[in-house]
Design a protein around this motif. Structure first.
Motif, mmCIF file in Angstrom:
data_model
loop_
_atom_site.group_PDB
_atom_site.id
_atom_site.type_symbol
_atom_site.label_atom_id
_atom_site.label_comp_id
_atom_site.label_asym_id
_atom_site.label_seq_id
_atom_site.Cartn_x
_atom_site.Cartn_y
_atom_site.Cartn_z
ATOM 1 N N GLY A 79 -7.939 5.633 -19.434
ATOM 2 C CA GLY A 79 -7.660 7.063 -19.289
ATOM 3 C C GLY A 79 -7.152 7.377 -17.901
ATOM 4 O O GLY A 79 -7.875 7.192 -16.915
ATOM 5 N N THR A 80 -5.920 7.854 -17.830
ATOM 6 C CA THR A 80 -5.296 8.103 -16.524
ATOM 7 C C THR A 80 -5.922 9.279 -15.776
ATOM 8 O O THR A 80 -5.722 9.412 -14.562
ATOM 9 N N LEU A 81 -6.661 10.137 -16.484
ATOM 10 C CA LEU A 81 -7.259 11.302 -15.831
ATOM 11 C C LEU A 81 -8.730 11.112 -15.526
ATOM 12 O O LEU A 81 -9.415 12.073 -15.158
ATOM 13 N N THR A 82 -9.245 9.892 -15.660
ATOM 14 C CA THR A 82 -10.653 9.635 -15.371
ATOM 15 C C THR A 82 -10.879 9.515 -13.869
ATOM 16 O O THR A 82 -9.938 9.330 -13.083
ATOM 17 N N MET A 83 -12.140 9.587 -13.498
ATOM 18 C CA MET A 83 -12.496 9.482 -12.086
ATOM 19 C C MET A 83 -12.133 8.109 -11.528
ATOM 20 O O MET A 83 -11.627 7.982 -10.400
ATOM 21 N N VAL A 84 -12.368 7.065 -12.327
ATOM 22 C CA VAL A 84 -12.079 5.713 -11.865
ATOM 23 C C VAL A 84 -10.591 5.539 -11.607
ATOM 24 O O VAL A 84 -10.181 4.960 -10.593
ATOM 25 N N ALA A 85 -9.750 6.055 -12.520
ATOM 26 C CA ALA A 85 -8.306 5.941 -12.335
ATOM 27 C C ALA A 85 -7.855 6.627 -11.047
ATOM 28 O O ALA A 85 -7.034 6.095 -10.295
ATOM 29 N N GLY A 86 -8.389 7.803 -10.798
ATOM 30 C CA GLY A 86 -8.032 8.512 -9.572
ATOM 31 C C GLY A 86 -8.435 7.748 -8.322
ATOM 32 O O GLY A 86 -7.682 7.688 -7.341
ATOM 33 N N LEU A 87 -9.627 7.149 -8.341
ATOM 34 C CA LEU A 87 -10.089 6.390 -7.181
ATOM 35 C C LEU A 87 -9.244 5.144 -6.951
ATOM 36 O O LEU A 87 -8.956 4.787 -5.804
ATOM 37 N N VAL A 88 -8.842 4.483 -8.047
ATOM 38 C CA VAL A 88 -8.011 3.286 -7.920
ATOM 39 C C VAL A 88 -6.661 3.640 -7.299
ATOM 40 O O VAL A 88 -6.185 2.976 -6.371
ATOM 41 N N MET A 89 -6.044 4.699 -7.787
ATOM 42 C CA MET A 89 -4.725 5.086 -7.274
ATOM 43 C C MET A 89 -4.789 5.624 -5.855
ATOM 44 O O MET A 89 -3.788 5.627 -5.137
ATOM 45 N N MET A 90 -5.972 6.084 -5.433
ATOM 46 C CA MET A 90 -6.122 6.570 -4.060
ATOM 47 C C MET A 90 -6.530 5.450 -3.110
ATOM 48 O O MET A 90 -6.028 5.346 -1.991
ATOM 49 N N GLY A 91 -7.455 4.586 -3.551
ATOM 50 C CA GLY A 91 -7.991 3.560 -2.664
ATOM 51 C C GLY A 91 -7.056 2.395 -2.430
ATOM 52 O O GLY A 91 -6.993 1.847 -1.322
ATOM 53 N N ALA A 92 -6.307 1.997 -3.465
ATOM 54 C CA ALA A 92 -5.439 0.822 -3.337
ATOM 55 C C ALA A 92 -4.389 0.978 -2.227
ATOM 56 O O ALA A 92 -4.212 0.058 -1.420
ATOM 57 N N PRO A 93 -3.670 2.104 -2.142
ATOM 58 C CA PRO A 93 -2.692 2.227 -1.049
ATOM 59 C C PRO A 93 -3.332 2.205 0.331
ATOM 60 O O PRO A 93 -2.707 1.721 1.288
ATOM 61 N N LEU A 94 -4.561 2.710 0.454
ATOM 62 C CA LEU A 94 -5.218 2.708 1.764
ATOM 63 C C LEU A 94 -5.456 1.282 2.249
ATOM 64 O O LEU A 94 -5.206 0.947 3.413
ATOM 65 N N VAL A 95 -5.955 0.436 1.350
ATOM 66 C CA VAL A 95 -6.143 -0.968 1.713
ATOM 67 C C VAL A 95 -4.787 -1.633 1.971
ATOM 68 O O VAL A 95 -4.627 -2.408 2.907
ATOM 69 N N GLY A 96 -3.802 -1.302 1.126
ATOM 70 C CA GLY A 96 -2.475 -1.882 1.292
ATOM 71 C C GLY A 96 -1.863 -1.564 2.644
ATOM 72 O O GLY A 96 -1.245 -2.433 3.277
ATOM 73 N N LEU A 97 -2.046 -0.333 3.109
ATOM 74 C CA LEU A 97 -1.471 0.067 4.397
ATOM 75 C C LEU A 97 -2.127 -0.664 5.562
ATOM 76 O O LEU A 97 -1.534 -0.775 6.639
ATOM 77 N N MET A 98 -3.351 -1.157 5.367
ATOM 78 C CA MET A 98 -4.022 -1.913 6.419
ATOM 79 C C MET A 98 -3.532 -3.358 6.494
ATOM 80 O O MET A 98 -3.736 -4.024 7.505
ATOM 81 N N LEU A 99 -2.887 -3.831 5.413
ATOM 82 C CA LEU A 99 -2.551 -5.250 5.331
ATOM 83 C C LEU A 99 -1.052 -5.550 5.315
ATOM 84 O O LEU A 99 -0.645 -6.633 5.740
ATOM 85 N N PHE A 100 -0.250 -4.606 4.827
ATOM 86 C CA PHE A 100 1.163 -4.897 4.581
ATOM 87 C C PHE A 100 2.058 -3.844 5.231
ATOM 88 O O PHE A 100 1.592 -2.765 5.615
ATOM 89 N N PRO A 101 3.371 -4.142 5.341
ATOM 90 C CA PRO A 101 4.306 -3.173 5.922
ATOM 91 C C PRO A 101 4.287 -1.845 5.164
ATOM 92 O O PRO A 101 4.207 -1.815 3.931
ATOM 93 N N ILE A 102 4.375 -0.752 5.911
ATOM 94 C CA ILE A 102 4.245 0.584 5.324
ATOM 95 C C ILE A 102 5.302 0.825 4.249
ATOM 96 O O ILE A 102 4.988 1.323 3.160
ATOM 97 N N ARG A 103 6.544 0.490 4.538
ATOM 98 C CA ARG A 103 7.618 0.759 3.580
ATOM 99 C C ARG A 103 7.384 0.052 2.255
ATOM 100 O O ARG A 103 7.568 0.631 1.180
ATOM 101 N N GLN A 104 6.960 -1.208 2.325
ATOM 102 C CA GLN A 104 6.718 -1.975 1.105
ATOM 103 C C GLN A 104 5.592 -1.358 0.282
ATOM 104 O O GLN A 104 5.691 -1.238 -0.947
ATOM 105 N N VAL A 105 4.530 -0.949 0.952
ATOM 106 C CA VAL A 105 3.385 -0.350 0.258
ATOM 107 C C VAL A 105 3.781 0.972 -0.392
ATOM 108 O O VAL A 105 3.420 1.252 -1.546
ATOM 109 N N LEU A 106 4.524 1.795 0.325
ATOM 110 C CA LEU A 106 4.916 3.103 -0.213
ATOM 111 C C LEU A 106 5.805 2.952 -1.446
ATOM 112 O O LEU A 106 5.651 3.698 -2.422
ATOM 113 N N VAL A 107 6.732 1.993 -1.412
ATOM 114 C CA VAL A 107 7.621 1.791 -2.560
ATOM 115 C C VAL A 107 6.827 1.318 -3.772
ATOM 116 O O VAL A 107 6.956 1.861 -4.886
ATOM 117 N N VAL A 108 5.976 0.312 -3.581
ATOM 118 C CA VAL A 108 5.254 -0.284 -4.707
ATOM 119 C C VAL A 108 4.255 0.705 -5.301
ATOM 120 O O VAL A 108 4.258 0.965 -6.521
#
Length: 298
Positions: free
Chosen positions: A114-143
């Motif tokens: 379910g795309t509107l569940t709490m877990v889905a929202g947390l995944v879509m919010m948390g994943a980019p935060l970790v990504g920005l700590m590890l990878f180039p900003i442009r690559q993370v934003l595009v993906v």
């Protein structure tokens, strides 16, 4: 237990300074437990589907297979990334593949539960935060920008009835029936576990970042030969002391010390011995310091 926890934090934080392949491999290590937990949840739901009409047993069974397959895939990604890191092989294509695989698998997982569940929202919010700590900003934003657009499109399509919303639930549940106790409670528990998991990872990465910055600053203020303050640090500390109102009525002394016949030491014994003489002098002076005294090489 406490020692184990801080050792784990240090290990996670060390990924921040690893190669691109090692950082991408960390995504695999980080993702495998999440998909294993999803597989176990789907198996539990499939077992309960015979007694709970709100759960879609066949889709839950397929979701379990998918999650087990993704667990194995992420472990394979992780081991392959470590191989690239150890062999110092090119890693750009591998890293790009890992990021896109993470975005696509996260999008599919969010759609299944379910795309509107709490877990889905947390995944879509948390994943980019970790990504920005590890990878180039442009690559993370595009993906991850592409992933968010895909989740939004799936949400709209589900709302319009073009595709089923949350296939793990029985058809028509979103509009006709309240979700089962298993689905509701597992969603809350899963959200709590995911927040805790992401918080620990972010805490480790941010702490490593701060530690690295502190180390860089210490190096910029320290004389590398004698390991005492350099000229820049001495001047900074003097400016702070002179600007402190509490020091205006207290005496402040500055002593300049020179080593007698130091040029002769260099000329007769070489610069290596001269450097050792400077270090020995600095250590001798350091042993004479009082609590508020400072020492540096000007």
């Amino acid at each position: 237990m406490r020692h184990w926890f801080f050792s784990a934090l240090a290990l996670i934080g060390a990924q921040r300074d690893g190669s691109l392949a090692r950082r991408a491999a960390f995504v695999g290590w980080m993702s495998a437990p999440v998909y294993l937990l999803l597989a176990l949840w789907a198996l539990g739901g499939a077992a309960l589907a015979a007694h709970d009409t709100t759960l879609h047993g066949p889709v839950l069974a397929q979701t379990a297979l998918y999650a087990f397959a993704m667990t194995a895939a992420w472990l394979a990604f992780a081991f392959y990334g470590l191989h690239l890191d150890r062999q110092r092989l090119p890693d750009q294509r591998y890293t790009t593949t890992v990021l896109w695989a993470y975005a696509l698998s996260s999008t599919l997982t969010c759609y299944l539960v379910g795309t509107l569940t709490m877990v889905a929202g947390l995944v879509m919010m948390g994943a980019p935060l970790v990504g920005l700590m590890l990878f180039p900003i442009r690559q993370v934003l595009v993906v991850f920008g592409t992933g968010i657009i895909a989740v939004l499109a799936l949400s709209v399509a589900g709302a319009l009835g073009w595709i089923p919303y949350a296939p793990v639930l029985a058809s028509g549940l979103a509009t006709d029936t309240a979700p089962s106790l298993y689905y509701a409670l597992s969603g809350i528990i899963g959200a709590g576990l995911y927040v805790t998991y992401e918080t620990v990872i972010m805490m480790a990465l941010v702490s490593a970042w701060h530690y690295r910055e502190a180390g860089v600053r210490a190096l910029s203020l320290t004389d590398p030969l004698t390991n005492v303050s350099n000229r820049r640090h001495i001047i900074e500390e003097l400016e702070v002391l002179l600007a402190d109102p509490a020091r205006r009525t207290a005496p402040l002394a500055v002593i300049m010390v020179d080593i007698d016949h130091f040029k002769q030491i260099n000329d007769r014994h070489g610069h290596v011995i001269g450097d050792q003489a400077l270090s020995a002098a600095a250590n001798a002076l350091r042993l004479c310091l009082r609590g508020d005294d400072r020492i540096g090489r000007y």
